[in-house]
Design a protein around this motif. Structure first.
Motif, PDB file in Angstrom:
ATOM      1  N   VAL A  99      -7.656  11.669 -32.599  1.00 62.20           N
ATOM      2  CA  VAL A  99      -6.700  10.920 -33.430  1.00 62.20           C
ATOM      3  C   VAL A  99      -6.754  11.272 -34.916  1.00 62.20           C
ATOM      4  O   VAL A  99      -5.870  10.897 -35.681  1.00 62.20           O
TER       5      VAL A  99
ATOM      6  N   VAL B  84      -3.845   4.088 -15.444  1.00 63.54           N
ATOM      7  CA  VAL B  84      -5.083   4.080 -16.223  1.00 63.54           C
ATOM      8  C   VAL B  84      -6.327   4.085 -15.345  1.00 63.54           C
ATOM      9  O   VAL B  84      -7.436   4.227 -15.849  1.00 63.54           O
TER      10      VAL B  84
ATOM     11  N   HIS C 145     -12.975   1.976 -21.110  1.00 67.57           N
ATOM     12  CA  HIS C 145     -11.808   1.856 -21.991  1.00 67.57           C
ATOM     13  C   HIS C 145     -11.370   0.383 -22.082  1.00 67.57           C
ATOM     14  O   HIS C 145     -11.384  -0.333 -21.079  1.00 67.57           O
ATOM     15  N   PRO C 146     -10.945  -0.048 -23.278  1.00 67.89           N
ATOM     16  CA  PRO C 146     -10.519  -1.449 -23.448  1.00 67.89           C
ATOM     17  C   PRO C 146      -9.403  -1.884 -22.510  1.00 67.89           C
ATOM     18  O   PRO C 146      -9.186  -3.082 -22.350  1.00 67.89           O
ATOM     19  N   VAL C 147      -8.716  -0.954 -21.893  1.00 65.75           N
ATOM     20  CA  VAL C 147      -7.676  -1.363 -20.943  1.00 65.75           C
ATOM     21  C   VAL C 147      -8.286  -2.095 -19.743  1.00 65.75           C
ATOM     22  O   VAL C 147      -7.601  -2.847 -19.055  1.00 65.75           O
TER      23      VAL C 147
ATOM     24  N   TRP D  47      -3.455 -11.443 -22.683  1.00 66.48           N
ATOM     25  CA  TRP D  47      -3.810 -10.303 -21.839  1.00 66.48           C
ATOM     26  C   TRP D  47      -4.164 -10.836 -20.454  1.00 66.48           C
ATOM     27  O   TRP D  47      -5.133 -11.584 -20.302  1.00 66.48           O
TER      28      TRP D  47
ATOM     29  N   THR E   8     -17.059  -0.546 -25.978  1.00 60.28           N
ATOM     30  CA  THR E   8     -17.381   0.460 -26.997  1.00 60.28           C
ATOM     31  C   THR E   8     -18.873   0.805 -26.958  1.00 60.28           C
ATOM     32  O   THR E   8     -19.706   0.007 -26.514  1.00 60.28           O
TER      33      THR E   8
ATOM     34  N   VAL F 296     -13.951 -10.209 -17.747  1.00 60.40           N
ATOM     35  CA  VAL F 296     -14.132 -11.539 -18.347  1.00 60.40           C
ATOM     36  C   VAL F 296     -14.415 -12.571 -17.252  1.00 60.40           C
ATOM     37  O   VAL F 296     -13.657 -12.702 -16.297  1.00 60.40           O
TER      38      VAL F 296
ATOM     39  N   TRP G 112     -12.667   8.231 -26.335  1.00 61.73           N
ATOM     40  CA  TRP G 112     -12.147   9.333 -27.151  1.00 61.73           C
ATOM     41  C   TRP G 112     -11.344   8.852 -28.361  1.00 61.73           C
ATOM     42  O   TRP G 112     -11.246   9.539 -29.375  1.00 61.73           O
ATOM     43  N   TRP G 113     -10.746   7.674 -28.269  1.00 63.07           N
ATOM     44  CA  TRP G 113      -9.850   7.138 -29.290  1.00 63.07           C
ATOM     45  C   TRP G 113     -10.601   6.475 -30.442  1.00 63.07           C
ATOM     46  O   TRP G 113     -10.005   6.127 -31.458  1.00 63.07           O
TER      47      TRP G 113
ATOM     48  N   GLY H 117     -12.008 -14.312 -24.017  1.00 58.54           N
ATOM     49  CA  GLY H 117     -12.617 -13.268 -24.837  1.00 58.54           C
ATOM     50  C   GLY H 117     -13.809 -12.657 -24.121  1.00 58.54           C
ATOM     51  O   GLY H 117     -14.135 -13.023 -22.987  1.00 58.54           O
ATOM     52  N   VAL H 118     -14.482 -11.725 -24.781  1.00 56.11           N
ATOM     53  CA  VAL H 118     -15.566 -10.990 -24.116  1.00 56.11           C
ATOM     54  C   VAL H 118     -16.964 -11.516 -24.432  1.00 56.11           C
ATOM     55  O   VAL H 118     -17.936 -11.153 -23.763  1.00 56.11           O
TER      56      VAL H 118
ATOM     57  N   HIS I 116      -3.096  -1.285 -28.754  1.00 56.10           N
ATOM     58  CA  HIS I 116      -4.216  -1.163 -27.818  1.00 56.10           C
ATOM     59  C   HIS I 116      -4.546   0.323 -27.576  1.00 56.10           C
ATOM     60  O   HIS I 116      -3.632   1.147 -27.476  1.00 56.10           O
TER      61      HIS I 116
ATOM     62  N   ASP J  77      -9.043 -14.860 -26.317  1.00 59.47           N
ATOM     63  CA  ASP J  77      -9.505 -16.097 -26.971  1.00 59.47           C
ATOM     64  C   ASP J  77      -8.548 -16.422 -28.112  1.00 59.47           C
ATOM     65  O   ASP J  77      -8.835 -16.145 -29.283  1.00 59.47           O
TER      66      ASP J  77
ATOM     67  N   TRP K 162      -7.636  -8.067 -28.772  1.00 61.15           N
ATOM     68  CA  TRP K 162      -8.430  -9.202 -28.291  1.00 61.15           C
ATOM     69  C   TRP K 162      -9.828  -8.797 -27.824  1.00 61.15           C
ATOM     70  O   TRP K 162     -10.759  -9.598 -27.852  1.00 61.15           O
TER      71      TRP K 162
ATOM     72  N   VAL L  96      -6.808 -13.861 -20.718  1.00 61.39           N
ATOM     73  CA  VAL L  96      -8.221 -13.984 -21.065  1.00 61.39           C
ATOM     74  C   VAL L  96      -8.512 -13.813 -22.551  1.00 61.39           C
ATOM     75  O   VAL L  96      -9.676 -13.811 -22.962  1.00 61.39           O
TER      76      VAL L  96
ATOM     77  N   ARG M 229     -20.566   0.993 -29.525  1.00 62.03           N
ATOM     78  CA  ARG M 229     -21.141   0.018 -30.459  1.00 62.03           C
ATOM     79  C   ARG M 229     -21.637  -1.230 -29.724  1.00 62.03           C
ATOM     80  O   ARG M 229     -22.776  -1.671 -29.920  1.00 62.03           O
ATOM     81  N   ASP M 230     -20.792  -1.792 -28.872  1.00 54.56           N
ATOM     82  CA  ASP M 230     -21.203  -2.985 -28.132  1.00 54.56           C
ATOM     83  C   ASP M 230     -22.350  -2.682 -27.179  1.00 54.56           C
ATOM     84  O   ASP M 230     -23.236  -3.513 -26.972  1.00 54.56           O
TER      85      ASP M 230
ATOM     86  N   ALA N 258      -5.753 -10.842 -16.948  1.00 52.43           N
ATOM     87  CA  ALA N 258      -7.011 -10.208 -16.510  1.00 52.43           C
ATOM     88  C   ALA N 258      -6.756  -9.044 -15.568  1.00 52.43           C
ATOM     89  O   ALA N 258      -7.410  -8.009 -15.650  1.00 52.43           O
TER      90      ALA N 258
ATOM     91  N   ALA O 239     -10.823  -4.271 -20.028  1.00 51.10           N
ATOM     92  CA  ALA O 239     -11.654  -5.379 -20.524  1.00 51.10           C
ATOM     93  C   ALA O 239     -11.457  -6.662 -19.734  1.00 51.10           C
ATOM     94  O   ALA O 239     -12.371  -7.469 -19.610  1.00 51.10           O
ATOM     95  N   GLY O 240     -10.287  -6.853 -19.165  1.00 50.67           N
ATOM     96  CA  GLY O 240     -10.042  -8.080 -18.415  1.00 50.67           C
ATOM     97  C   GLY O 240     -10.769  -8.137 -17.098  1.00 50.67           C
ATOM     98  O   GLY O 240     -11.387  -9.152 -16.759  1.00 50.67           O
ATOM     99  N   ASP O 241     -10.736  -7.035 -16.347  1.00 50.55           N
ATOM    100  CA  ASP O 241     -11.256  -7.107 -14.984  1.00 50.55           C
ATOM    101  C   ASP O 241     -12.489  -6.269 -14.714  1.00 50.55           C
ATOM    102  O   ASP O 241     -13.336  -6.656 -13.914  1.00 50.55           O
TER     103      ASP O 241
END
Lengths: 285, 285
Positions: free
Chosen positions: A125, B225, B156-158, A218, B168, B118, B194-195, B124-125, A156, A238, A194, A236, B170-171, A220, B160-162
């Protein structure tokens, strides 16, 4: 935190929520009818898309204000980079100027920027973000002259390839810092951010550069990352925590509901969608 | 950076790349045939999935090593939270232990953890990440006793719900810091990260806690995805830049190719997929 249980004055409808952008959806409501439906419910603001206002932006803006509905923003600048952007730099610049002119005519204080994805011939990017910075910096004097603020909206990361190389509030603020202009800020959409645990820190950093706050949810087990957004409370995210963080940063503006939902909300009567939106705004946001 | 043009000893095949997990795909290659196909090409490592090794992990591990192919890892621990996790805490713990036992029998030095999404009843996470931390911390003594390292893989954050409240590096490192154990680290998959412009800084922070590096590519206009990953070079991820950052952090381990591609690579002859994988590893990674 602000209490919205009995106050809809900062609730704004993004017209996309009524399915404006698929043929036959939204029961074909014209912008005037949407304005009136917002006014009837006490919804305080509205955000249009360019194709709805083309050629009559000034009249529509006046129409909304006369009904007591604020025009909160306009969607949106053209993609500035990536596979979905207009073909050449001149075409991008011309359409960017036109979008700013339309926002000014409409009386919309903010124009949203969705950057576009990864530019052809590059990887990752970084190069694309550099191009975005250049193209935004170039247009800013015109926006300032028109009294229009520009809001970089990170999308996203699922869209990083084609729609938005800009994926986090952090990156958006880095662009703002780099470009350095008072009328450049960020739009924060819960759908896009989120999941980001770095978000509270970045919102605090943003402070008064938060130019918009967008609500939906979003789901789930979402079935489509473009057209399966949830109504507030059905997913999900917050929402309360996100709003608290935005308000802690100093944001006191509109909460704009923007829901793309081809198989659910866009199939319903727009009046029902508005009623549910109002109820959820009061109860879960 | 390491030069792979004439060296496949650190290239590893994740068997998912040959379509192991859809009925009829991958031409039904048994693990033994996949091992031999790797050995014939000089591919230095292999990563299995639990269903492939159930009941004969020790024998398969020995079979691979005898053929000169290292067993690099095992996919994966059960989801620990969220809608796809086993029903109860006891079931999760038991299956987590079983996965570690299988890795040990197989001789796999690393077991990958995909956290799950989640947790029901939360938003939220944050709460889900707390539960993940507890469940990983609880199992770590058993993993240590078995000589198996655990690699937290942010998705990937896509998802994050399921599938993964952990999105990341970082997390993931925050979890590692919090739990504090030498045999807990992270797996870095280019598809998922990658993003992220924060990634180079986080990889430097990770240092020797990078337990795995996964290759594929993000297709700019991806259609799915979950099952539309690209072969290296066909997408927009900066593979060379990502590998440089991982190696700058001190990583000297395997590069594991893991491609889920139901409509392209999984439809092809597995031998062809391996040949293309080798060529791309040499030329673009």
């Amino acid at each position: 935190m602000r209490d919205f249980r009995h106050d809809l004055t900062v609730l704004a409808l993004n017209t996309a929520t009524l399915g404006h952008n698929i043929a036959g959806a939204g029961a074909g409501w014209a912008p005037e009818r949407t304005i009136d439906a917002c006014a009837e419910r006490g919804i305080g603001g509205i955000v249009f898309w360019r194709r709805e206002v083309a050629g009559r932006a000034a009249a529509l803006g006046a129409r909304a204000r006369a009904a007591g509905v604020n025009v909160v923003g306009l969607c949106r600048a053209p993609f500035l980079v990536g596979p979905l952007a207009p073909r050449g730099a001149a075409e991008i610049r011309d359409d960017f100027r036109l979008a700013i002119d339309q926002a000014a005519e409409l009386g919309a204080p903010v124009l949203t920027i969705v950057t576009g994805g990864v530019e052809a011939g590059t990887k990752g990017v970084r190069d694309s973000l550099n191009m975005v910075a250049d193209r935004v910096a170039e247009i800013l004097p015109h926006a300032a002259a028109c009294g229009v603020r520009l809001a970089l909206e990170p999308l996203h990361p699922v869209y990083a390839g084609d729609r938005s190389c800009l994926t986090t509030v952090r990156d958006a603020l880095d662009l703002c810092d780099r470009i350095g202009a008072e009328h450049l800020g960020v739009a924060v959409d819960v759908y896009h951010v989120w999941w980001d645990t770095d978000l509270p820190a970045q919102l605090a950093r943003a402070g008064r550069r938060i130019f918009g706050f967008h609500l939906c949810d979003w789901l789930a087990t979402t079935t489509d990352v473009l057209l399966d957004r949830g109504m507030m409370g059905d997913g999900v995210a917050d929402l309360r925590g996100l709003r608290a963080a935005v308000e802690d940063a100093g944001y006191a503006g509109f909460c704009e509901v923007e829901i793309f939902s081809v198989n659910n909300w866009w199939k319903r009567d727009p009046a029902e969608v508005l009623d549910v939106m109002v109820e959820r705004f009061r109860s879960v946001c």
